[in-house]
Design an enzyme around this catalytic site. Structure first.
Site, mmCIF file in Angstrom:
data_model
loop_
_atom_site.group_PDB
_atom_site.id
_atom_site.type_symbol
_atom_site.label_atom_id
_atom_site.label_comp_id
_atom_site.label_asym_id
_atom_site.label_seq_id
_atom_site.Cartn_x
_atom_site.Cartn_y
_atom_site.Cartn_z
ATOM 1 N N GLU A 1 -1.242 -8.976 4.821
ATOM 2 C CA GLU A 1 -1.049 -9.144 6.273
ATOM 3 C C GLU A 1 -2.376 -9.136 7.027
ATOM 4 O OE1 GLU A 1 -0.600 -6.393 4.612
ATOM 5 O OE2 GLU A 1 -0.928 -4.591 5.805
ATOM 6 N N CYS B 1 0.834 -1.200 0.000
ATOM 7 C CA CYS B 1 0.000 0.000 0.000
ATOM 8 C C CYS B 1 0.873 1.257 0.000
ATOM 9 C CB CYS B 1 -0.978 -0.062 1.166
ATOM 10 S SG CYS B 1 -2.396 1.016 0.974
ATOM 11 N N HIS C 1 -3.571 -5.816 1.007
ATOM 12 C CA HIS C 1 -2.967 -6.046 2.329
ATOM 13 C C HIS C 1 -2.968 -7.534 2.699
ATOM 14 C CE1 HIS C 1 -2.523 -1.857 3.697
ATOM 15 N NE2 HIS C 1 -3.579 -1.624 2.953
#
Lengths: 80, 222
Positions: B198, B86, B196
């Site tokens: 994660e 990002c 994302h």
């Protein structure tokens, strides 16, 4: 002291969604004959020197290294 | 696997990234502040997401000029794996470690939703635990994810297999050219992506499609 104005604009052919939205808003305000609108940035920079050539070189370096992203943007420098 | 997470003012996904790396590798990553000029020896350097320097000037532009980024560039040149997610992707582009630029979303709206991603190249250090062409789910949350590169650069990265993730099944959230969601550099050791991974690593997240990305890197680090 030298005062300079750096103008950064999107290169031709790079889409400008923000310019498009502004263009639409101008039409919504009933301005007739509005063509394409492109949004850019203006930086007014003071330089503590009297050497115009040196200022020009520094400003170019500032544009290349920070003020403009030359992948998508062009810049112009005006020393007043 | 030893990892490091870069920290800059305005980044806010560093804690999610630290939690994910800790969970998956069993070891908390080192954290490195922006003023550091040297990085520890690690297998993976991560620049997480957020809004470094308030997105002033251009997203990632100011962060990319901080001292730690020179150290990241040196490590990248040595072949160390570097991943930017990002805002981290935006920073890597602004630092010149990846080609192209990220512009305002075509819709002009901030997008925060799940998208479908196609693994366009499963033959990289970051994607080897996925199968080629696999469709995964992943969250995105950004205002400036509209990938752009001039036609020549675009042809080159497409030809070299540098496009690693593409938005799939009509879920392109930002107008990105060729549905590009993530790319690697020519050497294949620097990855930047808007989604994302994660945030999708355990069942409590609603899925684990982000996990193989970290496991790919871990399997190399041994």
């Amino acid at each position: 002291m030298i005062k300079a104005r750096v103008t950064v604009t999107l290169k031709d052919g790079v889409l400008d969604p923000q310019g498009k939205a502004i263009e639409g808003a101008l039409r919504a305000l009933s301005f007739s004959g509005v063509g394409e609108v492109r949004q850019g940035k203006v930086f007014d920079i003071e330089l503590d020197t009297a050497d115009r050539a040196r200022a020009q070189a520094d400003l170019k370096d500032m544009c290349e290294r920070l003020l403009a992203n030359t992948v998508i943007e062009d810049y112009s420098i005006a020393i007043t | 696997m030893k990892s490091a997470v870069i920290q800059l003012p305005g980044l806010n996904r560093d804690r999610d990234m630290i939690a994910a790396l800790t969970k998956i590798s069993g070891k908390p990553p080192l954290t490195v502040w922006q003023t550091e000029t040297e990085l520890p020896d690690v297998d993976l350097i991560v620049i997480p997401g957020g809004f470094s320097y308030g997105d002033y000037l251009r997203c990632g532009a100011i962060a990319a000029r901080m001292p730690v980024m020179r150290a990241v560039a040196e490590k990248a040149a040595q072949g160390v794996l570097v991943m930017g997610v990002c805002n981290g992707f935006q920073i890597l582009l602004e630092a010149g470690l990846l080609p192209g630029a990220l512009m305002r979303n075509a819709s002009l709206k901030f997008v925060c939703r799940h998208v479908k991603l196609q693994v366009a190249n499963a033959n990289t250090a970051f994607t080897r635990a996925y199968s080629p062409g696999q469709i995964i789910r992943c969250p995105v949350a950004h205002h400036d994810g509209n990938y752009f590169a001039d036609p020549e650069t675009l042809a080159r990265i497409e030809g070299e297999g540098q496009v690693v993730f593409r938005y799939a099944e009509g879920t392109n959230p930002n107008g990105s050219v060729n549905d590009i969601a993530g790319i690697v550099n020519e050497a294949g050791n620097v990855l930047g992506l808007m989604p994302h991974p994660e945030n999708l690593i355990e069942d409590a997240h609603g899925g684990t499609d982000g996990r193989p990305l970290f496991e790919s890197v871990m399997s190399l680090a041994a």
